[in-house]
Design an enzyme around this catalytic site. Sequence first.
Site, PDB file in Angstrom:
ATOM      1  N   ARG A   1     -48.440  37.476  25.537  1.00  0.00           N
ATOM      2  CA  ARG A   1     -49.329  38.874  25.476  1.00  0.00           C
ATOM      3  C   ARG A   1     -48.696  39.916  25.889  1.00  0.00           C
ATOM      4  O   ARG A   1     -47.966  39.936  26.997  1.00  0.00           O
ATOM      5  CB  ARG A   1     -50.632  38.549  26.281  1.00  0.00           C
ATOM      6  CG  ARG A   1     -51.486  39.720  26.065  1.00  0.00           C
ATOM      7  CD  ARG A   1     -52.891  39.539  27.043  1.00  0.00           C
ATOM      8  NE  ARG A   1     -53.415  38.217  26.918  1.00  0.00           N
ATOM      9  CZ  ARG A   1     -54.516  37.767  27.817  1.00  0.00           C
ATOM     10  NH1 ARG A   1     -54.589  38.336  28.913  1.00  0.00           N
ATOM     11  NH2 ARG A   1     -54.767  36.458  27.746  1.00  0.00           N
TER      12      ARG A   1
ATOM     13  N   SER B   1     -57.060  38.432  21.803  1.00  0.00           N
ATOM     14  CA  SER B   1     -58.372  37.695  22.329  1.00  0.00           C
ATOM     15  C   SER B   1     -59.269  38.866  22.590  1.00  0.00           C
ATOM     16  O   SER B   1     -59.599  39.637  21.670  1.00  0.00           O
ATOM     17  CB  SER B   1     -57.942  36.937  23.641  1.00  0.00           C
ATOM     18  OG  SER B   1     -59.016  36.237  23.793  1.00  0.00           O
ATOM     19  N   HIS B   2     -59.686  39.023  23.819  1.00  0.00           N
ATOM     20  CA  HIS B   2     -60.739  40.017  24.207  1.00  0.00           C
ATOM     21  C   HIS B   2     -60.202  41.293  24.896  1.00  0.00           C
ATOM     22  O   HIS B   2     -60.884  42.173  25.160  1.00  0.00           O
ATOM     23  CB  HIS B   2     -61.754  39.360  25.356  1.00  0.00           C
ATOM     24  CG  HIS B   2     -61.034  38.905  26.581  1.00  0.00           C
ATOM     25  ND1 HIS B   2     -60.061  37.679  26.446  1.00  0.00           N
ATOM     26  CD2 HIS B   2     -60.922  39.578  27.842  1.00  0.00           C
ATOM     27  CE1 HIS B   2     -59.775  37.873  27.742  1.00  0.00           C
ATOM     28  NE2 HIS B   2     -59.940  38.877  28.388  1.00  0.00           N
TER      29      HIS B   2
ATOM     30  N   LYS C   1     -51.097  32.692  20.695  1.00  0.00           N
ATOM     31  CA  LYS C   1     -51.358  31.371  21.168  1.00  0.00           C
ATOM     32  C   LYS C   1     -50.977  30.410  20.310  1.00  0.00           C
ATOM     33  O   LYS C   1     -50.963  30.470  19.168  1.00  0.00           O
ATOM     34  CB  LYS C   1     -52.984  31.171  21.261  1.00  0.00           C
ATOM     35  CG  LYS C   1     -53.865  32.173  22.199  1.00  0.00           C
ATOM     36  CD  LYS C   1     -55.254  31.881  22.003  1.00  0.00           C
ATOM     37  CE  LYS C   1     -55.778  33.067  23.042  1.00  0.00           C
ATOM     38  NZ  LYS C   1     -57.376  32.928  22.928  1.00  0.00           N
TER      39      LYS C   1
ATOM     40  N   ASP D   1     -66.287  36.228  21.440  1.00  0.00           N
ATOM     41  CA  ASP D   1     -64.879  37.220  22.305  1.00  0.00           C
ATOM     42  C   ASP D   1     -64.375  37.623  20.822  1.00  0.00           C
ATOM     43  O   ASP D   1     -64.473  36.906  19.653  1.00  0.00           O
ATOM     44  CB  ASP D   1     -64.182  36.592  23.067  1.00  0.00           C
ATOM     45  CG  ASP D   1     -63.298  35.605  22.800  1.00  0.00           C
ATOM     46  OD1 ASP D   1     -63.488  34.914  21.848  1.00  0.00           O
ATOM     47  OD2 ASP D   1     -62.155  35.262  23.353  1.00  0.00           O
TER      48      ASP D   1
ATOM     49  N   ASP E   1     -61.317  36.760  19.339  1.00  0.00           N
ATOM     50  CA  ASP E   1     -60.716  35.701  18.486  1.00  0.00           C
ATOM     51  C   ASP E   1     -61.677  34.622  18.402  1.00  0.00           C
ATOM     52  O   ASP E   1     -61.282  33.595  17.769  1.00  0.00           O
ATOM     53  CB  ASP E   1     -59.328  35.481  18.958  1.00  0.00           C
ATOM     54  CG  ASP E   1     -59.372  34.692  20.300  1.00  0.00           C
ATOM     55  OD1 ASP E   1     -60.105  34.865  21.124  1.00  0.00           O
ATOM     56  OD2 ASP E   1     -58.525  33.922  20.373  1.00  0.00           O
TER      57      ASP E   1
ATOM     58  N   ASP F   1     -62.745  32.230  20.240  1.00  0.00           N
ATOM     59  CA  ASP F   1     -62.467  30.989  21.052  1.00  0.00           C
ATOM     60  C   ASP F   1     -63.671  30.721  22.319  1.00  0.00           C
ATOM     61  O   ASP F   1     -63.808  29.864  22.827  1.00  0.00           O
ATOM     62  CB  ASP F   1     -61.340  30.442  21.406  1.00  0.00           C
ATOM     63  CG  ASP F   1     -60.406  31.651  22.178  1.00  0.00           C
ATOM     64  OD1 ASP F   1     -61.292  32.567  22.568  1.00  0.00           O
ATOM     65  OD2 ASP F   1     -59.255  31.410  22.424  1.00  0.00           O
ATOM     66  N   ARG F   2     -64.237  31.960  22.573  1.00  0.00           N
ATOM     67  CA  ARG F   2     -65.350  31.933  23.520  1.00  0.00           C
ATOM     68  C   ARG F   2     -66.905  32.330  23.095  1.00  0.00           C
ATOM     69  O   ARG F   2     -66.801  33.329  22.216  1.00  0.00           O
ATOM     70  CB  ARG F   2     -64.910  32.886  24.701  1.00  0.00           C
ATOM     71  CG  ARG F   2     -63.607  32.359  25.524  1.00  0.00           C
ATOM     72  CD  ARG F   2     -63.313  32.963  26.739  1.00  0.00           C
ATOM     73  NE  ARG F   2     -62.871  34.464  26.482  1.00  0.00           N
ATOM     74  CZ  ARG F   2     -63.493  35.478  27.001  1.00  0.00           C
ATOM     75  NH1 ARG F   2     -64.645  35.091  27.870  1.00  0.00           N
ATOM     76  NH2 ARG F   2     -63.316  36.815  26.968  1.00  0.00           N
TER      77      ARG F   2
ATOM     78  N   HIS G   1     -65.137  29.272  27.009  1.00  0.00           N
ATOM     79  CA  HIS G   1     -64.340  28.154  26.241  1.00  0.00           C
ATOM     80  C   HIS G   1     -65.208  26.842  26.464  1.00  0.00           C
ATOM     81  O   HIS G   1     -65.184  26.388  27.783  1.00  0.00           O
ATOM     82  CB  HIS G   1     -62.904  28.233  26.949  1.00  0.00           C
ATOM     83  CG  HIS G   1     -62.164  29.215  26.779  1.00  0.00           C
ATOM     84  ND1 HIS G   1     -61.446  29.324  25.540  1.00  0.00           N
ATOM     85  CD2 HIS G   1     -61.596  30.174  27.429  1.00  0.00           C
ATOM     86  CE1 HIS G   1     -60.595  30.459  25.479  1.00  0.00           C
ATOM     87  NE2 HIS G   1     -60.736  30.819  26.578  1.00  0.00           N
TER      88      HIS G   1
HETATM   89 ZN   LIG Z   1     -60.574  34.372  23.115  1.00  0.00          ZN
END
Ligand SMILES: [Zn+2]
Length: 463
Positions: free
Chosen positions: A18, A106-107, A116, A240, A242, A244-245, A327
Amino acid sequence: MTANHRFHPTVLREYDIRGVIGKTLGPDDARAIGQGFGTLVVRAGGTRVAIGYDGRLSSPELEQACVEGLMSTGLEVIRIGLGPTPMLYFTVRHLELDAGLMITGSHNPPDYNGFKMMLGKGPVYGEQIQEIGRLVHGQDLVTGAGSFRKLDVSEDYINRLAADYDGTRDLTIVWDAGNGAVGHVLRRLTDKLPGKHILLFEEVDGTFPNHHPDPTVPENLEDLIHAVHTHKADIGIGFDGDGDRIGAVDEHGDIIWGDQLLAIYAADVLKSHPGATIIADVKSSQTLYDDIAKNGGKPLMWKTGHSLLKAKMAETGSPLAGEMSGHIFFADKYYGFDDAPYCGVRLAGLVSREGSLAKLKSVLPPVFNTPEVRFQVDEERKFKAVDEIVARAKALAGKGVEVNDIDGVRVKTEDGWWLLRASNTQDVLVARAEAFSEAGLERLKGSIRDQLSQSGIQAPEGF
Ligand SMILES: [Zn+2]
């Protein structure tokens, strides 16, 4: 790219890669990551890799460069385009590919981006990420003539998600995509589900003009809560950036935290998987672990970090795991990766069958707790201080005190529990406490203060 590419020292992290676009991360890095990760894949015997990207403005450019890097190692690259991170994971499992790589910040704020990765069925993290750095820095790279093709997997993905909807009564649901990558599939997904669906901020926009796409922060849920009231909805679901949450609110607009959500899912999954191991992270409420045990399951407390939970899940054959951050991983009927749209479908089915979300939450006893408080400490002292606190806490064990040092130190007393752990990614300590009474919470906070002061660390505000 230059003959000897160097990554900025901050970008190769514990769970992902990142950086800040134009400062620590750019297309040359993306190309080098393609070469380094591609080399790992080829040396593991792989030939086919999928790549996807989220809705950030910098994502298409990074994807293009990364594809060039992957192809330079001889891999066949399947480009699935824009979508949430779990759609990329789905592609790898559904098409039985050897690896996957997602371009996503992501967030994080709009000027961030990152990567990822998965290799085989597992996440790439820790030492494997450092290995990518070593391969690139040492120019120890495989070369070959690769190829790419574009593939739209979104319809297969959406059909797979909708297939596990098991509701019996129509609901009204508000879904808040937060202008994140989930917006790319959300409309088509909800069109396949019965009931009434209200979508907020479904247009993918990497500047996040409405609110930040992080559903663990209460202010980011304000629009969702408002819409739940306005539409008299049964559930509100947030994502979030992307996908995944997951975040959720009940029909009263009250937030259901990640550990409460996991307890609700666990009670349901344990009906079809009696006695199963359910895994949660060390930040989760004791009431979650107690509820899993009450429902006949084996609660397992594990380290915080989605990659670590995924790995533990595969090792123990657990059908469900999750963490406070939202997650959540289903392996009972699904693939065991963190797929927030899938979690949304499962929540909708569950609430439809079982009654209201507030009612499902009400089986958990009320507790008094602090949020997760993060405070800066000297990087040098971070892990040492936690070790000292573990040693002192262990000296008190027995006498109604239990100490768990799987990840930092979590101390259970008759009042409840407190936690101090060192972040793996920042120079911060994380503190949290939870009690069955207000007075008990004050005593637990006092223990945290006392332990920190014995290690020469100033307690954070609110403790
Ligand atoms: Zn995420």
